[in-house]
Structures are given as structure tokens and as C-alpha cells.
Scaffold this motif. Structure first.
Motif, short mmCIF file in Angstrom:
data_model
loop_
_atom_site.label_atom_id
_atom_site.label_comp_id
_atom_site.label_asym_id
_atom_site.label_seq_id
_atom_site.Cartn_x
_atom_site.Cartn_y
_atom_site.Cartn_z
N GLY A 115 0.80 -1.22 0.00
CA GLY A 115 0.00 0.00 0.00
C GLY A 115 0.82 1.27 0.00
N VAL A 116 1.99 1.25 0.67
CA VAL A 116 2.81 2.46 0.74
C VAL A 116 3.29 2.87 -0.65
CG1 VAL A 116 4.97 1.19 1.20
CG2 VAL A 116 4.71 3.56 1.95
N ALA A 117 3.53 1.90 -1.53
CA ALA A 117 3.98 2.22 -2.88
C ALA A 117 2.87 2.81 -3.74
CB ALA A 117 4.56 0.97 -3.56
N ARG A 118 1.61 2.47 -3.43
CA ARG A 118 0.48 2.99 -4.20
C ARG A 118 0.29 4.49 -3.98
NH1 ARG A 118 -3.58 -0.67 -5.45
NH2 ARG A 118 -4.55 1.14 -6.48
N LEU A 119 0.79 5.02 -2.86
CA LEU A 119 0.54 6.43 -2.55
C LEU A 119 1.20 7.37 -3.54
CD1 LEU A 119 0.90 6.40 1.34
CD2 LEU A 119 -1.13 6.00 -0.06
N ALA A 120 2.28 6.95 -4.18
CA ALA A 120 2.93 7.81 -5.17
C ALA A 120 2.03 8.09 -6.35
CB ALA A 120 4.23 7.16 -5.64
N GLU A 121 1.13 7.17 -6.66
CA GLU A 121 0.17 7.38 -7.75
C GLU A 121 -0.89 8.41 -7.38
OE1 GLU A 121 -1.55 3.61 -8.69
OE2 GLU A 121 0.37 2.56 -8.49
N LEU A 122 -1.24 8.45 -6.09
CA LEU A 122 -2.30 9.34 -5.64
C LEU A 122 -1.86 10.79 -5.59
CD1 LEU A 122 -3.74 7.21 -2.68
CD2 LEU A 122 -4.35 7.12 -5.11
N ALA A 123 -0.58 11.01 -5.25
CA ALA A 123 -0.07 12.38 -5.08
C ALA A 123 1.40 12.41 -5.47
CB ALA A 123 -0.26 12.84 -3.63
N PRO A 124 1.70 12.59 -6.77
CA PRO A 124 3.10 12.56 -7.22
C PRO A 124 3.96 13.67 -6.63
CG PRO A 124 1.59 12.29 -9.07
CD PRO A 124 0.76 12.69 -7.90
N ASP A 125 3.36 14.73 -6.07
CA ASP A 125 4.16 15.79 -5.45
C ASP A 125 4.59 15.45 -4.03
OD1 ASP A 125 1.50 15.94 -4.60
OD2 ASP A 125 1.59 18.10 -4.26
N THR A 126 4.29 14.23 -3.59
CA THR A 126 4.66 13.78 -2.25
C THR A 126 6.15 13.45 -2.20
OG1 THR A 126 2.45 12.86 -1.86
CG2 THR A 126 4.24 11.99 -0.51
N LEU A 127 6.77 13.73 -1.06
CA LEU A 127 8.11 13.24 -0.77
C LEU A 127 7.99 12.05 0.19
CD1 LEU A 127 10.39 16.39 -0.25
CD2 LEU A 127 10.33 14.83 -2.21
N PHE A 128 8.70 10.98 -0.10
CA PHE A 128 8.70 9.78 0.72
C PHE A 128 10.00 9.74 1.52
CE2 PHE A 128 5.52 9.02 -2.36
CZ PHE A 128 4.64 8.08 -1.85
N VAL A 129 9.87 9.69 2.84
CA VAL A 129 11.04 9.76 3.72
C VAL A 129 11.15 8.48 4.54
CG1 VAL A 129 12.19 11.06 5.55
CG2 VAL A 129 10.74 12.26 3.90
N PRO A 130 12.23 7.69 4.36
CA PRO A 130 12.39 6.49 5.19
C PRO A 130 12.80 6.86 6.62
CG PRO A 130 14.29 6.76 3.73
CD PRO A 130 13.30 7.84 3.37
N LEU A 131 12.20 6.19 7.58
CA LEU A 131 12.48 6.43 9.00
C LEU A 131 12.83 5.10 9.66
CD1 LEU A 131 12.47 8.03 11.69
CD2 LEU A 131 9.98 7.67 11.77
N ALA A 132 14.06 4.97 10.14
CA ALA A 132 14.51 3.77 10.85
C ALA A 132 14.29 3.95 12.34
CB ALA A 132 15.98 3.51 10.55
N LEU A 133 13.71 2.94 12.98
CA LEU A 133 13.47 2.96 14.42
C LEU A 133 14.16 1.77 15.07
CD1 LEU A 133 9.63 3.72 14.43
CD2 LEU A 133 11.48 5.36 14.81
N GLU A 134 14.79 2.00 16.21
CA GLU A 134 15.45 0.91 16.94
C GLU A 134 15.49 1.27 18.43
OE1 GLU A 134 19.61 -1.72 17.00
OE2 GLU A 134 19.10 -0.48 15.26
N TYR A 135 15.48 0.24 19.27
CA TYR A 135 15.53 0.41 20.72
C TYR A 135 16.61 -0.52 21.26
CZ TYR A 135 11.02 2.29 19.46
OH TYR A 135 10.02 3.00 18.85
#
Length: 247
Positions: A131-151
Motif C-alpha cells: 500500500g505504501v507504494a500505491r501512494l505515489a500514484e495518488l499524489a506525485p508531489d509527495t516526498l517519501f522519507v524512510p524512517l529507521a526505528l530501533e531500541y
């Protein structure tokens, strides 16, 4: 609620830090943002709320949430979460419809724990949901930012929370790719960010990080009261931390 979660994290964790190399948040981007992450722990929601509050204070924040879990934690609905049934085609349609409406708003930001389920931080491949990849089709002006989380547990009784933003990906560039390749590009960017963060966490070197929020040091309770009294009797400043700065 940002202030409440800050107090809660201080009480139960040793802090939240970003590595020095973490990409600067693209808060000035006029279009939408999709910040997508791995999903290692229950703490992810609190960590994301703190990052949104501290780093993107002027934006409109939303996040998909497992509908079954949202029924247990209604407070997140008031904070911008919307329910998604993770196990049905209907849920996928709900997610895309809600995301389309959100991404049409100025200053919108969607935070997505893109694995969809709790997964150990070491799991490879990450297995991001499509689903996250489909969002680029909905709004091409979006920036996609990867966020790594660790504890991880370092020197104090509470775990340390670590987060790292990777370089942003253009929605228009992603939309030009076939969907499987688009998803692979997103997963590859997040994997690289996770691996780089893991190397810094394993080093156990605080100088590699900058704090976003400092937690409570020491053991707490009667034991720390006794330690503080003993330090005063000796004319010393009491530092509850297990390892003082510079040691």
C-alpha cells in the motif's frame, strides 16, 4: 499530547536520539510527506508522535492504525490515527481512500509503520506492505522519507530509543516505476537507513548521536535517595547516571 508523551518517554526510557548523519527533516516541503518506517516495538507510536511534535510542528499529521488495536487505544484516533483492517481487501481500499483525501490537503503528513505488523529490527527482507507504494500514484508531489526505528539497552536501566531519517524520495520518480520496482526502491532505502543506524547503535558511542529528548537516569526510588544523601555528605554533586559524561 506531545508534552504528555514526552513526560511518559522520560519516565520509562533513557531518551530518544538521532544519529548525526540523519537527513534534515523536509519540513519546508510545500507538498505532502509520507514518512514510512519499520515497526519493531509498541513504543513506535509514542516515538513517532514525539518526532512529529518536535520536528514538524506546523504540519497536519495522520497515521493508519490497525483497526483492532485502535479499538483498544482510542486516544490515538483523537491524535490523527485512522483505522485500517489489515487482513482484508476492504481494508486496503479504506486505506487508499483515506490517504487520497489526506494527501490532497496542504501540509499533510502521513506516518506509516509500513511492515504492518511488529517485526524484529534485524528481519531481512523487511517485507513492506504494498500500500505504501500505491501512494505515489495518488499524489506525485509527495516526498517519501524512510524512517529507521530501533531500541537498545546501553548503560541505564531504561532502553534508548533511536530514530534516523534517510534521504527523501520523489513521489513523481517513484510513480514512474512499475509497482513492484517502486516498492523495492522504498524498501531498499529503508533497509539502508536501518543498517546504518544499527552500526551506530552497536558502537555504543553517544557522541555519534544528538538527543531529541533525555530520559530519567539512575535506579530511582530509595536507592537513589540514599546515593544523593551520601554524595551531599561528601560535598559532591550527585549524578544518578550509571556512567557520567566523559567516562
Amino acid at each position: 499530547m506531545g508534552a504528555w508523551f514526552a513526560r511518559y518517554l522520560r519516565r520509562h526510557l533513557d531518551g530518544l536520539s538521532l544519529p548525526l548523519w540523519s537527513a534534515s527533516p523536509v519540513a519546508g516541503h510545500p507538498g505532502p510527506l509520507v514518512i514510512y518506517s519499520n515497526h519493531p516495538a509498541w513504543w513506535d507510536a509514542a516515538t513517532i508522535i514525539l518526532l512529529a511534535n518536535r520536528l514538524y510542528p506546523g504540519r497536519d499529521h495522520r497515521a493508519p492504525f490497525d483497526a483492532a488495536m485502535l479499538a483498544k487505544y482510542r486516544i490515538f484516533e483523537r491524535l490523527g490515527a485512522f483505522g485500517v483492517d489489515l487482513d482484508s481487501p476492504r481494508g486496503a481500499a479504506q486505506f487508499l481512500a483515506a490517504a487520497r483525501a489526506i494527501l490532497a490537503r496542504p501540509g499533510a503528513t502521513i506516518w506509516i509503520t509500513a511492515q504492518g505488523r511488529f517485526q524484529d529490527v534485524r528481519v531481512r527482507p523487511l517485507g513492506l506492505r504494498p500500500g505504501v507504494a500505491r501512494l505515489a500514484e495518488l499524489a506525485p508531489d509527495t516526498l517519501f522519507v524512510p524512517l529507521a526505528l530501533e531500541y537498545a539497552f546501553w548503560d541505564e536501566r531504561g532502553a534508548e530509543a533511536f530514530a534516523a531519517f534517510g534521504p527523501a524520495l520523489s513521489g513523481a520518480d517513484l510513480a514512474a516505476l512499475p509497482r513492484p520496482e517502486r516498492l523495492a526502491r522504498l524498501e531498499g532505502a529503508l533497509t539502508e537507513t536501518l543498517d546504518r543506524l544499527a552500526a551506530d547503535v552497536m558502537s555504543r558511542e553517544p557522541q555519534r548521536f544528538r538527543p531529541v529528548l533525555a530520559g530519567r537516569k539512575g535506579v530511582g526510588g530509595i536507592y537513589d535517595l540514599w546515593r544523593a544523601a551520601a554524595a551531599r555528605l561528601r560535598g559532591r554533586r550527585f549524578d544518578p547516571a550509571h556512567r557520567s559524561a566523559g567516562e
